[in-house]
Design a protein around this motif. Structure first.
Motif, mmCIF file in Angstrom:
data_model
loop_
_atom_site.group_PDB
_atom_site.id
_atom_site.type_symbol
_atom_site.label_atom_id
_atom_site.label_comp_id
_atom_site.label_asym_id
_atom_site.label_seq_id
_atom_site.Cartn_x
_atom_site.Cartn_y
_atom_site.Cartn_z
ATOM 1 N N PHE A 6 0.773 -1.204 0.071
ATOM 2 C CA PHE A 6 0.059 -0.001 -0.057
ATOM 3 C C PHE A 6 1.001 1.219 -0.020
ATOM 4 O O PHE A 6 1.878 1.418 1.050
ATOM 5 N N SER A 7 0.544 2.236 -0.932
ATOM 6 C CA SER A 7 1.301 3.714 -0.870
ATOM 7 C C SER A 7 0.193 4.587 -0.987
ATOM 8 O O SER A 7 -0.839 4.532 -1.774
ATOM 9 N N GLY A 8 0.442 5.904 -0.597
ATOM 10 C CA GLY A 8 -0.221 6.704 -0.937
ATOM 11 C C GLY A 8 0.566 8.197 -1.414
ATOM 12 O O GLY A 8 1.696 8.197 -1.153
ATOM 13 N N ILE A 9 -0.299 8.928 -1.954
ATOM 14 C CA ILE A 9 0.261 10.162 -2.862
ATOM 15 C C ILE A 9 -0.415 11.307 -2.362
ATOM 16 O O ILE A 9 -1.665 11.008 -2.510
ATOM 17 N N GLN A 10 0.032 12.385 -2.147
ATOM 18 C CA GLN A 10 -0.933 13.616 -1.975
ATOM 19 C C GLN A 10 -1.164 14.317 -3.308
ATOM 20 O O GLN A 10 -0.338 14.031 -4.216
ATOM 21 N N VAL A 41 -4.241 10.725 -1.468
ATOM 22 C CA VAL A 41 -4.642 10.739 -0.245
ATOM 23 C C VAL A 41 -5.322 12.166 0.173
ATOM 24 O O VAL A 41 -4.398 13.050 0.635
ATOM 25 N N HIS A 44 -5.420 13.546 3.596
ATOM 26 C CA HIS A 44 -4.022 14.132 4.190
ATOM 27 C C HIS A 44 -4.089 15.741 3.769
ATOM 28 O O HIS A 44 -3.253 16.456 4.360
ATOM 29 N N TYR A 127 -1.780 13.501 11.458
ATOM 30 C CA TYR A 127 -1.715 12.783 10.117
ATOM 31 C C TYR A 127 -1.168 11.540 9.947
ATOM 32 O O TYR A 127 -1.641 10.650 9.331
ATOM 33 N N GLN A 131 -2.370 7.853 8.409
ATOM 34 C CA GLN A 131 -1.439 7.056 7.253
ATOM 35 C C GLN A 131 -1.378 5.927 7.784
ATOM 36 O O GLN A 131 -1.522 4.703 7.033
ATOM 37 N N ASP A 134 -4.744 4.002 6.534
ATOM 38 C CA ASP A 134 -4.599 3.767 5.251
ATOM 39 C C ASP A 134 -4.052 2.497 5.219
ATOM 40 O O ASP A 134 -4.330 1.488 4.466
ATOM 41 N N ILE A 135 -2.705 2.073 5.768
ATOM 42 C CA ILE A 135 -2.070 1.170 5.535
ATOM 43 C C ILE A 135 -2.854 -0.115 5.906
ATOM 44 O O ILE A 135 -2.876 -1.190 5.268
ATOM 45 N N VAL A 143 5.155 -1.095 2.699
ATOM 46 C CA VAL A 143 4.705 0.051 2.387
ATOM 47 C C VAL A 143 5.880 0.937 1.641
ATOM 48 O O VAL A 143 6.996 0.793 2.135
ATOM 49 N N VAL A 145 8.125 3.606 0.720
ATOM 50 C CA VAL A 145 8.290 5.036 1.209
ATOM 51 C C VAL A 145 9.674 5.434 0.656
ATOM 52 O O VAL A 145 10.616 4.727 0.665
ATOM 53 N N GLN A 149 9.699 9.545 5.043
ATOM 54 C CA GLN A 149 8.448 8.704 5.693
ATOM 55 C C GLN A 149 8.914 7.614 6.641
ATOM 56 O O GLN A 149 7.762 6.970 7.237
HETATM 57 N N1 TRP Z 1 2.544 10.848 3.815
HETATM 58 C C1 TRP Z 1 2.728 10.363 2.766
HETATM 59 C C2 TRP Z 1 3.724 11.162 1.949
HETATM 60 O O1 TRP Z 1 3.428 12.456 2.154
HETATM 61 C C3 TRP Z 1 1.727 9.901 1.885
HETATM 62 C C4 TRP Z 1 0.841 8.768 2.607
HETATM 63 C C5 TRP Z 1 -0.364 8.937 2.973
HETATM 64 C C6 TRP Z 1 1.308 7.446 2.533
HETATM 65 N N2 TRP Z 1 -0.890 7.738 3.489
HETATM 66 C C7 TRP Z 1 -0.057 6.912 3.187
HETATM 67 C C8 TRP Z 1 2.391 6.701 2.142
HETATM 68 C C9 TRP Z 1 0.065 5.193 3.410
HETATM 69 C C10 TRP Z 1 2.471 5.418 2.453
HETATM 70 C C11 TRP Z 1 1.243 4.722 3.173
HETATM 71 O O2 TRP Z 1 4.333 10.987 1.387
#
Ligand code: TRP
Length: 329
Positions: A6-10, A41, A44, A127, A131, A134-135, A143, A145, A149
């Motif tokens: 899992f990963s997130g991007i703003q 995300v 976030h 925050y 996060q 999310d995971i 994850v 990162v 992170q």
């Molecule tokens: N905080 C991460 C960033 O700014 C973005 C993010 C949000 C994220 N939720 C996540 C990354 C979960 C990994 C897993 O890059």
């Protein structure tokens, strides 16, 4: 079964080559190997002041970028965080298991709150809890990162452990999958990170060829090899050379550098052309995708539907172990 990532991007618009090399490109590399969920995300994004009129377009922009660089929506689940409200529900539960002190210690929180002019809201401090939610909402094992992170991920592991020991082992402890490659520094100031807010520091994925060449030509170097140590500007250029040209080209320039035969103008020319060649098809595909906002929206909605099914399943389990016996529906 493939392990889950899992990963997130703003959803910040205007992605630059530092973001591309540090995150986006890595996602594409992971899609064949893992069961991957990638999340835009937007929850976030509201932890700092934002413009509600812009967020939708920014989300589509990030989606277009990811698809343009090769993410395949048939292979991965690409979705928007706010289309799965379970993220916020789980965040609340985890908030009640997170110590205030550990949140206050997060360097990103300290940096962001120091820069914040007006009030600092609790969302900014929470925050990393969001996060974490999310995971683990998707029971992810890994994850990807960047090193910025790592601290958040350490905390995510700690919160997950606390949940598991308090309520029962239902979540795997997520492990970092450190994305390869050093961090790209600002072209005009190689001691700080590439940033889109500083003119001349970065090259955006949409940058036109002439502008790319010009920015690379102007990039800071150094007066030449000094005791075998590369200056930060030259080091940064070699990083770009490695990322945007073939390995034998990179090796040749390294050799020239070692023999003190390297001309920075040649190095810059080669990097400039390499970046132009690499980014041109991405820029074109991005433009095609952005011309089809309905398609982008459909992709994200389909991803959201898949993610939501899993999220609801997890939340059912969480509510059960936490003792909430009044069903949602
Ligand atoms: N905080 C991460 C960033 O700014 C973005 C993010 C949000 C994220 N939720 C996540 C990354 C979960 C990994 C897993 O890059």
């Amino acid at each position: 079964m493939a392990r889950r990532v899992f990963s997130g991007i703003q959803p910040t618009g205007n992605v630059h080559i530092g973001n591309y090399l540090g995150a986006i490109r890595n996602w594409v590399a992971l899609q064949d190997k893992y069961d991957s969920l990638f999340c835009i995300v937007d929850f976030h994004a509201i932890t700092l002041a934002y413009d509600p009129n812009q967020i939708y377009d920014r989300i589509l922009d990030v989606a277009a970028t990811n698809l343009a660089v090769g993410l395949n929506p048939e292979k991965v689940t690409l979705f928007v965080q706010s289309s799965v409200p379970e993220h916020t529900e789980l965040t609340w539960y985890l908030t009640c298991l997170t110590s205030l002190g550990s949140l206050e210690r997060m360097t990103q929180f300290k940096d962001k709150s120091a820069r914040q002019k007006g009030n600092i809201f609790a969302g900014l401090m929470n925050y990393p809890v969001l996060q974490t939610a999310d995971i683990i909402l998707y029971k992810a094992d890994l994850v990807p990162v960047g090193d910025d992170q790592i601290q958040h991920l350490e905390l995510a592991r700690e919160i997950t452990r606390r949940f598991n020991t308090t309520f029962g082992e239902i979540f795997p402890e997520p492990q970092p999958l450190l994305t390869s490659g050093a961090r790209v520094m600002a072209l005009n100031d190689p001691t700080s990170k590439m940033s889109k807010s500083i003119e001349g520091s970065c090259i955006s994925l949409d940058e036109k060829p002439e502008s790319i060449r010009k920015k690379i030509r102007r990039a800071v170097t150094d007066p030449g090899p000094q005791g075998g140590e590369m200056g930060p500007g030259v080091k940064n250029l070699f990083l770009l050379l490695e990322a945007f040209t073939e390995p034998d080209v990179y090796r040749q320039f390294k050799t020239d550098y070692a023999n003190e035969q390297l001309r920075y103008s040649d190095l810059k020319h080669t990097i400039g052309e390499g970046i132009v060649e690499h980014l041109t098809p991405i820029r074109e595909r991005r433009a095609e995708l952005l011309a089809k906002p309905d398609y982008l929206k459909d992709v994200l909605m389909a991803g959201g539907d898949r993610a939501r099914i899993e999220a609801q399943e997890t939340l059912k389990q969480v509510r059960e172990v936490m003792g909430f016996k009044f069903p949602v529906s």
